[in-house]
Design a protein around this motif. Structure first.
Motif, mmCIF file in Angstrom:
data_model
loop_
_atom_site.group_PDB
_atom_site.id
_atom_site.type_symbol
_atom_site.label_atom_id
_atom_site.label_comp_id
_atom_site.label_asym_id
_atom_site.label_seq_id
_atom_site.Cartn_x
_atom_site.Cartn_y
_atom_site.Cartn_z
ATOM 1 N N VAL A 42 -46.920 -54.565 27.413
ATOM 2 C CA VAL A 42 -47.122 -53.318 26.674
ATOM 3 C C VAL A 42 -48.387 -52.617 27.161
ATOM 4 C CG1 VAL A 42 -45.903 -54.085 24.600
ATOM 5 C CG2 VAL A 42 -48.365 -54.478 24.784
ATOM 6 N N ALA A 43 -49.282 -53.377 27.810
ATOM 7 C CA ALA A 43 -50.492 -52.778 28.375
ATOM 8 C C ALA A 43 -50.167 -51.761 29.454
ATOM 9 C CB ALA A 43 -51.401 -53.867 28.948
ATOM 10 N N SER A 44 -48.955 -51.817 30.000
ATOM 11 C CA SER A 44 -48.579 -50.877 31.054
ATOM 12 C C SER A 44 -48.418 -49.450 30.537
ATOM 13 C CB SER A 44 -47.272 -51.330 31.717
ATOM 14 O OG SER A 44 -46.173 -51.236 30.844
ATOM 15 N N PHE A 45 -48.391 -49.277 29.219
ATOM 16 C CA PHE A 45 -48.204 -47.948 28.639
ATOM 17 C C PHE A 45 -49.509 -47.341 28.144
ATOM 18 C CE2 PHE A 45 -44.257 -50.332 28.103
ATOM 19 C CZ PHE A 45 -43.362 -49.481 28.730
ATOM 20 N N ILE A 46 -50.628 -48.080 28.328
ATOM 21 C CA ILE A 46 -51.921 -47.564 27.889
ATOM 22 C C ILE A 46 -52.851 -47.447 29.097
ATOM 23 C CG2 ILE A 46 -51.636 -48.444 25.552
ATOM 24 C CD1 ILE A 46 -53.505 -50.760 26.270
ATOM 25 N N ALA A 47 -54.136 -47.233 28.846
ATOM 26 C CA ALA A 47 -55.117 -47.114 29.933
ATOM 27 C C ALA A 47 -56.270 -48.056 29.637
ATOM 28 C CB ALA A 47 -55.617 -45.673 30.041
ATOM 29 N N VAL A 51 -45.924 -52.372 37.724
ATOM 30 C CA VAL A 51 -44.755 -53.238 37.571
ATOM 31 C C VAL A 51 -43.651 -52.531 36.788
ATOM 32 C CG1 VAL A 51 -43.890 -55.403 36.581
ATOM 33 C CG2 VAL A 51 -46.099 -55.358 37.761
ATOM 34 N N THR A 52 -44.020 -51.888 35.688
ATOM 35 C CA THR A 52 -43.015 -51.217 34.864
ATOM 36 C C THR A 52 -42.352 -50.067 35.607
ATOM 37 O OG1 THR A 52 -44.164 -51.822 32.809
ATOM 38 C CG2 THR A 52 -42.623 -49.976 32.695
ATOM 39 N N VAL A 53 -43.157 -49.185 36.196
ATOM 40 C CA VAL A 53 -42.599 -48.016 36.888
ATOM 41 C C VAL A 53 -41.829 -48.436 38.140
ATOM 42 C CG1 VAL A 53 -43.163 -45.840 38.029
ATOM 43 C CG2 VAL A 53 -44.363 -46.497 35.945
ATOM 44 N N PHE A 54 -42.353 -49.387 38.876
ATOM 45 C CA PHE A 54 -41.651 -49.897 40.045
ATOM 46 C C PHE A 54 -40.285 -50.456 39.654
ATOM 47 C CE2 PHE A 54 -40.633 -53.797 42.432
ATOM 48 C CZ PHE A 54 -40.330 -53.235 43.669
ATOM 49 N N ALA A 95 -37.743 -54.705 33.462
ATOM 50 C CA ALA A 95 -39.175 -54.886 33.221
ATOM 51 C C ALA A 95 -39.336 -55.419 31.805
ATOM 52 C CB ALA A 95 -39.917 -53.568 33.372
ATOM 53 N N LEU A 96 -39.828 -56.636 31.686
ATOM 54 C CA LEU A 96 -40.086 -57.233 30.379
ATOM 55 C C LEU A 96 -41.514 -56.905 29.979
ATOM 56 C CD1 LEU A 96 -39.514 -59.116 27.985
ATOM 57 C CD2 LEU A 96 -40.104 -61.046 29.482
ATOM 58 N N CYS A 97 -41.672 -56.246 28.829
ATOM 59 C CA CYS A 97 -42.982 -55.756 28.400
ATOM 60 C C CYS A 97 -43.390 -56.374 27.072
ATOM 61 C CB CYS A 97 -42.955 -54.230 28.293
ATOM 62 S SG CYS A 97 -42.566 -53.393 29.837
ATOM 63 N N PRO A 98 -43.874 -57.606 27.093
ATOM 64 C CA PRO A 98 -44.305 -58.240 25.842
ATOM 65 C C PRO A 98 -45.680 -57.770 25.414
ATOM 66 C CG PRO A 98 -44.641 -59.739 27.659
ATOM 67 C CD PRO A 98 -44.011 -58.496 28.246
ATOM 68 N N GLY A 99 -45.986 -58.026 24.143
ATOM 69 C CA GLY A 99 -47.341 -57.858 23.641
ATOM 70 C C GLY A 99 -48.018 -59.214 23.594
ATOM 71 N N PRO A 137 -56.537 -58.022 28.755
ATOM 72 C CA PRO A 137 -55.093 -58.017 28.842
ATOM 73 C C PRO A 137 -54.460 -58.152 27.470
ATOM 74 C CG PRO A 137 -55.955 -60.141 29.500
ATOM 75 C CD PRO A 137 -57.134 -59.225 29.341
ATOM 76 N N SER A 138 -53.277 -57.559 27.286
ATOM 77 C CA SER A 138 -52.638 -57.631 25.989
ATOM 78 C C SER A 138 -51.325 -58.366 26.012
ATOM 79 C CB SER A 138 -52.415 -56.208 25.432
ATOM 80 O OG SER A 138 -51.783 -55.384 26.338
ATOM 81 N N ALA A 139 -51.034 -59.081 27.062
ATOM 82 C CA ALA A 139 -49.800 -59.864 27.092
ATOM 83 C C ALA A 139 -50.031 -61.167 27.811
ATOM 84 C CB ALA A 139 -48.696 -59.069 27.767
ATOM 85 N N GLY A 140 -49.117 -62.106 27.572
ATOM 86 C CA GLY A 140 -49.222 -63.398 28.225
ATOM 87 C C GLY A 140 -48.266 -63.535 29.365
#
Length: 256
Positions: A139-144, A155-158, A175-179, A253-256
């Motif tokens: 989920v960190a891929s959607f923030i800054a 990773v997400t956009v690719f 793309a798996l986007c866990p918190g 980081p916000s995910a494992g």
């Protein structure tokens, strides 16, 4: 019988993928740095589920080692049907406080490995007309929030772009986007997460079950749990200045 290759397989989400894939009867290729832990997990899964498990020790910051993994995932004679790019890396603190070599190592594991292995797997799977790639993002891929966030945004956009490229080929990309997830990830990164309330934490077995269900459906972006689905939707809709303001000062980081 299918074969899955999992990077970062000895701990956290990667280990859970290995366990659940073996339980459903998939043969495995397990990739990680620590040979002893790899062998122990392989022995456990062979004994418990009767599947074939290949051990492939590799440090994904090493280009020669990365090449060996790419060669294996792209093999025509021993096809890999599912690639799980899960290997993790994180740095504590701010970008400008880090040694650039450490930042490059993080980028190599989180982004370059996904690029290289997805290229090898995508070509081989496209030629066979079947297969699936799971890239563990966040989920960190959607923030800054520092370079971890930036690497995961790649990773997400690719993954979204590759999914579009492979549409109709019989190959899916998710793309798996866990918190925040209960694993040893944060402890290994020396990040104190003790002040976070329990309700924000995800359970790794449930996360992986839901992710595999999304992969079976061909879902391109998989966000587990209602809480994080709402958070991601809000981040996508919010003006970027607001996203930056909320993210300011957060470099963990916000995910494992």
């Amino acid at each position: 019988m299918s074969t899955a290759l999992v990077t970062g397989a000895t701990a956290g989400i990667g280990r859970e993928f290995a366990v659940q894939l073996a339980a459903r009867g998939d043969d495995l290729v397990l990739v990680a740095r620590e040979v002893t832990r790899l062998e122990a997990l392989a022995d456990e899964l062979r004994a418990r589920h009767g599947v074939e498990v290949e051990v492939l020790p590799a440090d994904l910051t090493d280009r020669e080692a990365m090449g060996r993994v790419a060669e294996r995932v792209g093999s025509v004679e021993r096809p890999v049907d599912l690639l799980v790019n899960n290997a993790g890396f994180s740095l504590k603190g701010a970008f400008l406080d880090h040694n650039i070599a450490d930042e490059e190592a993080q980028f190599d594991v989180l982004a370059r490995a996904v690029l290289v292995l997805s290229h090898a797997a995508g070509r081989a799977m496209r030629d066979r007309g079947r297969g699936a790639i799971v890239n563990v993002s966040s989920v960190a891929s959607f923030i800054a929030s520092g370079t971890y966030s930036a690497d995961k945004a790649f990773v997400t956009v690719f993954s979204e772009g590759l999914a579009a490229e492979l549409a109709g080929s019989g190959v899916t990309v998710t793309a798996l986007c866990p918190g925040f997830t209960h694993t040893e990830f944060h402890e290994r990164a020396d990040v104190d997460m003790s002040r976070l309330p329990e309700f924000v934490w995800l359970d790794a077995p449930r996360l992986v079950r839901d992710a595999l269900a999304d992969v079976a459906k061909g879902k391109v972006v998989s966000v587990p749990s209602p809480l994080y689905k709402v958070a991601v939707a809000a981040a996508r809709l919010a003006p970027r200045p607001l996203v930056r303001a909320v993210s300011k000062g957060a470099h963990r980081p916000s995910a494992g």
